[in-house]
Enzyme design. Structure first.
Site, PDB file in Angstrom:
ATOM      1  N   SER A 148       0.827  -1.195   0.000  1.00 46.59           N
ATOM      2  CA  SER A 148       0.000   0.000   0.000  1.00 46.59           C
ATOM      3  C   SER A 148       0.872   1.260   0.000  1.00 46.59           C
ATOM      4  O   SER A 148       1.629   1.493  -0.950  1.00 46.59           O
ATOM      5  CB  SER A 148      -0.965  -0.044   1.189  1.00 46.59           C
ATOM      6  OG  SER A 148      -1.976   0.929   1.056  1.00 46.59           O
ATOM      7  N   ASP A 227     -10.133  -5.754  -3.214  1.00 42.88           N
ATOM      8  CA  ASP A 227      -9.575  -4.659  -2.413  1.00 42.88           C
ATOM      9  C   ASP A 227     -10.479  -3.438  -2.551  1.00 42.88           C
ATOM     10  O   ASP A 227     -10.685  -2.924  -3.655  1.00 42.88           O
ATOM     11  CB  ASP A 227      -8.167  -4.356  -2.930  1.00 42.88           C
ATOM     12  CG  ASP A 227      -7.374  -3.420  -2.040  1.00 42.88           C
ATOM     13  OD1 ASP A 227      -7.974  -2.495  -1.456  1.00 42.88           O
ATOM     14  OD2 ASP A 227      -6.147  -3.597  -1.946  1.00 42.88           O
ATOM     15  N   HIS A 260      -7.339  -6.041   1.040  1.00 38.97           N
ATOM     16  CA  HIS A 260      -6.165  -5.199   1.310  1.00 38.97           C
ATOM     17  C   HIS A 260      -5.430  -5.631   2.575  1.00 38.97           C
ATOM     18  O   HIS A 260      -4.478  -4.980   2.975  1.00 38.97           O
ATOM     19  CB  HIS A 260      -6.635  -3.742   1.448  1.00 38.97           C
ATOM     20  CG  HIS A 260      -5.558  -2.721   1.239  1.00 38.97           C
ATOM     21  ND1 HIS A 260      -4.954  -2.509   0.012  1.00 38.97           N
ATOM     22  CD2 HIS A 260      -4.971  -1.832   2.098  1.00 38.97           C
ATOM     23  CE1 HIS A 260      -4.069  -1.536   0.120  1.00 38.97           C
ATOM     24  NE2 HIS A 260      -4.046  -1.119   1.363  1.00 38.97           N
TER      25      HIS A 260
END
Length: 282
Positions: A148, A227, A260
Protein backbone atom coordinates in the site's frame (compact mmCIF):
# COMPACT_ATOMS: atom_id res chain seq x y z
CA UNK A 1 20.99 -0.06 17.83
CA UNK A 2 19.48 -1.39 21.06
CA UNK A 3 17.71 -4.78 20.98
CA UNK A 4 14.39 -4.66 22.83
CA UNK A 5 13.13 -8.22 22.08
CA UNK A 6 14.52 -11.40 20.54
CA UNK A 7 12.65 -14.44 19.21
CA UNK A 8 13.74 -17.68 17.58
CA UNK A 9 11.82 -18.16 14.31
CA UNK A 10 12.28 -20.87 11.64
CA UNK A 11 15.78 -21.61 12.89
CA UNK A 12 16.82 -17.97 12.67
CA UNK A 13 16.65 -14.96 14.96
CA UNK A 14 14.14 -12.11 14.97
CA UNK A 15 15.20 -8.96 16.78
CA UNK A 16 13.20 -5.84 17.55
CA UNK A 17 15.50 -2.82 17.69
CA UNK A 18 15.45 0.85 18.57
CA UNK A 19 17.94 3.58 17.78
CA UNK A 20 18.28 7.35 17.75
CA UNK A 21 17.95 8.46 14.15
CA UNK A 22 20.12 11.21 12.72
CA UNK A 23 17.74 11.56 9.75
CA UNK A 24 14.52 12.08 11.71
CA UNK A 25 15.94 13.43 14.97
CA UNK A 26 13.79 10.90 16.84
CA UNK A 27 14.01 7.34 18.11
CA UNK A 28 13.14 4.86 15.36
CA UNK A 29 12.10 1.23 15.71
CA UNK A 30 12.41 -1.77 13.39
CA UNK A 31 12.59 -5.54 13.26
CA UNK A 32 15.34 -7.61 11.66
CA UNK A 33 15.12 -11.32 10.86
CA UNK A 34 18.42 -13.16 10.29
CA UNK A 35 18.08 -16.68 8.83
CA UNK A 36 19.96 -19.67 10.19
CA UNK A 37 23.64 -19.99 9.27
CA UNK A 38 26.71 -17.83 9.42
CA UNK A 39 26.01 -15.67 6.38
CA UNK A 40 26.65 -13.26 4.92
CA UNK A 41 23.10 -12.87 3.62
CA UNK A 42 21.40 -10.51 1.16
CA UNK A 43 18.73 -8.17 2.54
CA UNK A 44 15.07 -7.57 1.75
CA UNK A 45 13.73 -4.28 3.09
CA UNK A 46 9.98 -4.26 3.73
CA UNK A 47 8.00 -0.99 3.92
CA UNK A 48 4.58 -1.14 5.56
CA UNK A 49 1.44 0.85 4.86
CA UNK A 50 -0.79 3.46 6.49
CA UNK A 51 -1.24 3.19 10.28
CA UNK A 52 1.37 0.42 10.56
CA UNK A 53 4.43 0.10 12.76
CA UNK A 54 7.30 -2.35 12.38
CA UNK A 55 5.12 -4.91 14.15
CA UNK A 56 2.41 -5.45 11.51
CA UNK A 57 4.55 -7.20 8.91
CA UNK A 58 6.66 -8.89 11.57
CA UNK A 59 3.75 -10.65 13.26
CA UNK A 60 1.25 -11.06 10.41
CA UNK A 61 2.98 -11.64 7.07
CA UNK A 62 4.42 -15.08 7.77
CA UNK A 63 7.53 -14.28 5.76
CA UNK A 64 10.25 -15.92 7.82
CA UNK A 65 9.86 -19.49 6.65
CA UNK A 66 10.61 -18.37 3.10
CA UNK A 67 13.39 -16.08 4.35
CA UNK A 68 15.01 -19.03 6.15
CA UNK A 69 14.64 -21.25 3.07
CA UNK A 70 16.27 -18.71 0.76
CA UNK A 71 18.79 -17.29 3.22
CA UNK A 72 17.54 -13.69 3.22
CA UNK A 73 17.62 -11.08 6.00
CA UNK A 74 14.33 -9.16 6.25
CA UNK A 75 14.30 -5.63 7.66
CA UNK A 76 10.98 -3.97 8.57
CA UNK A 77 11.22 -0.36 9.80
CA UNK A 78 8.44 1.75 11.28
CA UNK A 79 6.45 3.89 8.84
CA UNK A 80 7.23 7.31 10.33
CA UNK A 81 8.86 9.14 13.22
CA UNK A 82 6.68 9.20 16.32
CA UNK A 83 6.24 10.92 19.66
CA UNK A 84 4.69 13.94 21.37
CA UNK A 85 7.81 16.05 20.88
CA UNK A 86 7.76 16.14 17.07
CA UNK A 87 7.32 19.89 16.81
CA UNK A 88 8.05 22.47 14.18
CA UNK A 89 5.60 25.36 14.10
CA UNK A 90 3.03 22.91 15.49
CA UNK A 91 2.94 19.31 16.66
CA UNK A 92 3.84 17.12 13.68
CA UNK A 93 0.80 14.85 13.60
CA UNK A 94 -2.74 14.75 12.26
CA UNK A 95 -5.92 13.15 13.65
CA UNK A 96 -6.61 11.38 10.34
CA UNK A 97 -5.14 7.93 9.72
CA UNK A 98 -3.73 8.90 6.31
CA UNK A 99 -1.44 11.73 7.40
CA UNK A 100 1.13 12.26 10.13
CA UNK A 101 2.52 9.67 12.49
CA UNK A 102 2.05 6.26 10.91
CA UNK A 103 1.80 7.82 7.44
CA UNK A 104 5.25 9.08 6.45
CA UNK A 105 4.82 8.19 2.74
CA UNK A 106 8.60 7.60 2.42
CA UNK A 107 9.35 11.15 1.30
CA UNK A 108 11.46 13.93 2.81
CA UNK A 109 9.03 16.67 3.84
CA UNK A 110 9.72 20.25 2.78
CA UNK A 111 6.79 21.88 4.60
CA UNK A 112 6.10 22.87 8.21
CA UNK A 113 5.43 21.32 10.65
CA UNK A 114 6.72 18.12 9.06
CA UNK A 115 10.12 19.19 7.76
CA UNK A 116 12.25 18.74 10.92
CA UNK A 117 11.43 15.06 11.38
CA UNK A 118 9.54 13.54 8.44
CA UNK A 119 12.54 12.51 6.34
CA UNK A 120 11.68 8.91 5.61
CA UNK A 121 13.38 8.70 2.20
CA UNK A 122 16.71 9.75 3.69
CA UNK A 123 16.13 7.48 6.67
CA UNK A 124 15.62 4.37 4.53
CA UNK A 125 18.15 4.88 1.72
CA UNK A 126 20.96 6.47 3.73
CA UNK A 127 20.71 5.71 7.42
CA UNK A 128 18.87 2.38 7.66
CA UNK A 129 20.85 0.62 4.93
CA UNK A 130 24.15 1.72 6.45
CA UNK A 131 23.08 0.59 9.94
CA UNK A 132 22.00 -2.84 8.75
CA UNK A 133 25.20 -3.39 6.77
CA UNK A 134 27.28 -2.31 9.76
CA UNK A 135 25.54 -4.43 12.39
CA UNK A 136 24.43 -7.59 10.57
CA UNK A 137 26.17 -10.20 8.37
CA UNK A 138 24.99 -8.83 5.01
CA UNK A 139 26.36 -9.23 1.49
CA UNK A 140 25.69 -5.49 1.03
CA UNK A 141 23.17 -6.34 -1.66
CA UNK A 142 19.49 -5.70 -1.13
CA UNK A 143 16.00 -5.59 -2.58
CA UNK A 144 12.87 -3.76 -1.47
CA UNK A 145 9.16 -4.49 -1.19
CA UNK A 146 6.12 -3.13 0.60
CA UNK A 147 2.36 -2.85 0.91
CA UNK A 148 0.00 0.00 0.00
CA UNK A 149 1.74 3.22 1.13
CA UNK A 150 4.79 1.01 1.60
CA UNK A 151 4.33 -0.39 -1.90
CA UNK A 152 4.47 3.19 -3.14
CA UNK A 153 7.59 3.68 -1.04
CA UNK A 154 9.28 0.52 -2.31
CA UNK A 155 8.61 1.40 -5.94
CA UNK A 156 9.63 5.05 -5.72
CA UNK A 157 12.75 4.48 -3.62
CA UNK A 158 13.89 1.73 -6.00
CA UNK A 159 13.21 3.93 -9.02
CA UNK A 160 14.89 6.97 -7.47
CA UNK A 161 17.89 5.00 -6.16
CA UNK A 162 18.24 2.03 -8.54
CA UNK A 163 21.92 1.45 -7.73
CA UNK A 164 20.92 0.47 -4.19
CA UNK A 165 18.45 -2.31 -5.04
CA UNK A 166 18.66 -5.49 -7.12
CA UNK A 167 14.89 -5.85 -7.40
CA UNK A 168 11.56 -4.38 -6.32
CA UNK A 169 8.06 -5.72 -5.74
CA UNK A 170 4.87 -4.56 -4.06
CA UNK A 171 1.51 -5.63 -2.70
CA UNK A 172 -1.41 -3.34 -3.58
CA UNK A 173 0.81 -0.27 -4.02
CA UNK A 174 -0.44 3.29 -4.34
CA UNK A 175 0.65 3.29 -7.98
CA UNK A 176 0.25 6.96 -8.80
CA UNK A 177 -0.14 9.13 -5.68
CA UNK A 178 -0.41 12.33 -7.72
CA UNK A 179 -3.70 10.95 -9.07
CA UNK A 180 -5.47 9.69 -5.94
CA UNK A 181 -6.84 11.28 -2.77
CA UNK A 182 -4.36 9.62 -0.38
CA UNK A 183 -1.39 10.87 -2.35
CA UNK A 184 -2.74 14.32 -3.05
CA UNK A 185 -3.42 14.88 0.64
CA UNK A 186 -0.02 13.63 1.78
CA UNK A 187 1.99 15.36 -0.94
CA UNK A 188 0.23 18.67 -0.34
CA UNK A 189 1.07 18.44 3.36
CA UNK A 190 4.63 17.16 3.06
CA UNK A 191 5.78 18.66 -0.26
CA UNK A 192 3.58 21.75 -0.65
CA UNK A 193 0.90 23.01 -3.01
CA UNK A 194 3.30 23.31 -5.96
CA UNK A 195 2.93 20.02 -7.83
CA UNK A 196 6.12 20.49 -9.83
CA UNK A 197 8.12 18.09 -7.67
CA UNK A 198 5.36 15.59 -6.99
CA UNK A 199 6.14 13.50 -10.07
CA UNK A 200 9.51 12.61 -8.51
CA UNK A 201 7.61 10.52 -5.96
CA UNK A 202 5.02 8.91 -8.25
CA UNK A 203 5.94 5.37 -9.36
CA UNK A 204 3.84 5.39 -12.53
CA UNK A 205 5.25 8.73 -13.64
CA UNK A 206 8.81 7.69 -12.79
CA UNK A 207 8.46 4.53 -14.90
CA UNK A 208 6.90 6.61 -17.67
CA UNK A 209 9.97 8.86 -17.53
CA UNK A 210 12.27 5.85 -17.93
CA UNK A 211 13.55 5.54 -14.37
CA UNK A 212 13.40 1.73 -14.41
CA UNK A 213 15.05 1.27 -17.80
CA UNK A 214 18.13 -0.92 -17.63
CA UNK A 215 17.80 -1.54 -13.89
CA UNK A 216 14.99 -4.03 -13.20
CA UNK A 217 14.28 -7.04 -15.41
CA UNK A 218 10.79 -7.28 -13.93
CA UNK A 219 8.67 -5.61 -11.24
CA UNK A 220 6.31 -7.95 -9.39
CA UNK A 221 2.95 -6.56 -8.23
CA UNK A 222 0.24 -8.53 -6.44
CA UNK A 223 -3.19 -6.93 -6.18
CA UNK A 224 -6.42 -8.35 -4.78
CA UNK A 225 -9.48 -7.77 -6.94
CA UNK A 226 -11.70 -7.49 -3.83
CA UNK A 227 -9.58 -4.66 -2.41
CA UNK A 228 -11.94 -1.82 -1.49
CA UNK A 229 -9.21 0.74 -2.31
CA UNK A 230 -8.45 -0.65 -5.75
CA UNK A 231 -10.42 1.73 -7.95
CA UNK A 232 -10.11 5.04 -6.13
CA UNK A 233 -6.68 4.88 -4.49
CA UNK A 234 -4.41 2.16 -5.89
CA UNK A 235 -4.90 2.23 -9.68
CA UNK A 236 -2.38 -0.43 -10.79
CA UNK A 237 -3.43 0.15 -14.38
CA UNK A 238 -1.31 3.32 -14.24
CA UNK A 239 1.80 1.19 -13.67
CA UNK A 240 0.91 -1.16 -16.51
CA UNK A 241 0.34 1.74 -18.91
CA UNK A 242 3.69 3.26 -17.96
CA UNK A 243 5.45 -0.07 -18.39
CA UNK A 244 3.90 -0.63 -21.80
CA UNK A 245 4.87 2.87 -22.91
CA UNK A 246 8.52 2.38 -21.99
CA UNK A 247 9.04 -1.35 -22.48
CA UNK A 248 9.48 -2.00 -18.76
CA UNK A 249 8.42 -5.49 -17.73
CA UNK A 250 5.83 -5.41 -14.94
CA UNK A 251 4.12 -8.58 -13.74
CA UNK A 252 0.73 -7.62 -12.29
CA UNK A 253 -1.03 -10.59 -10.69
CA UNK A 254 -4.67 -9.81 -9.97
CA UNK A 255 -5.63 -12.21 -7.20
CA UNK A 256 -9.34 -13.15 -7.20
CA UNK A 257 -11.19 -12.60 -3.93
CA UNK A 258 -8.30 -11.05 -1.99
CA UNK A 259 -8.63 -7.78 -0.10
CA UNK A 260 -6.17 -5.20 1.31
CA UNK A 261 -5.36 -7.06 4.52
CA UNK A 262 -2.34 -9.00 5.74
CA UNK A 263 -4.24 -12.21 4.95
CA UNK A 264 -3.57 -11.26 1.32
CA UNK A 265 0.13 -10.71 1.93
CA UNK A 266 0.51 -13.88 3.97
CA UNK A 267 -0.92 -15.82 1.02
CA UNK A 268 1.72 -14.66 -1.48
CA UNK A 269 4.71 -13.38 0.52
CA UNK A 270 6.72 -16.54 -0.19
CA UNK A 271 6.51 -15.78 -3.91
CA UNK A 272 7.94 -12.32 -3.31
CA UNK A 273 10.78 -13.58 -1.13
CA UNK A 274 11.67 -16.12 -3.84
CA UNK A 275 11.44 -13.43 -6.54
CA UNK A 276 13.97 -11.28 -4.70
CA UNK A 277 16.20 -14.14 -3.58
CA UNK A 278 16.71 -15.21 -7.21
CA UNK A 279 17.86 -11.72 -8.19
CA UNK A 280 19.89 -11.09 -5.04
CA UNK A 281 22.00 -14.19 -5.65
CA UNK A 282 22.74 -13.63 -9.35
Amino acid sequence: MHTTKTHAVHGGTLRYLKHDSVSTGTPMTLSVYVPPGEGPFPVLIWLSGLTCTEDNFTTKAGAYGAAAEHGVIIVAPDTSPRGPDLKGEAVADDPAYDLGQGAGFYVDATQAPWVPHFRMETYVVDELIALIDAEFPTTRTRSISGHSMGGHGALTLALRHPALFRSVSAFAPIASPTRCAWGEKAFTAYLGEDRTGWANHDAALLIEAGAARGHFDDILIDQGDADTFLIEQLKPEQLIAAGEATGQAITLRMQPGYDHSYFFMASFIADHVAFHAERLKR
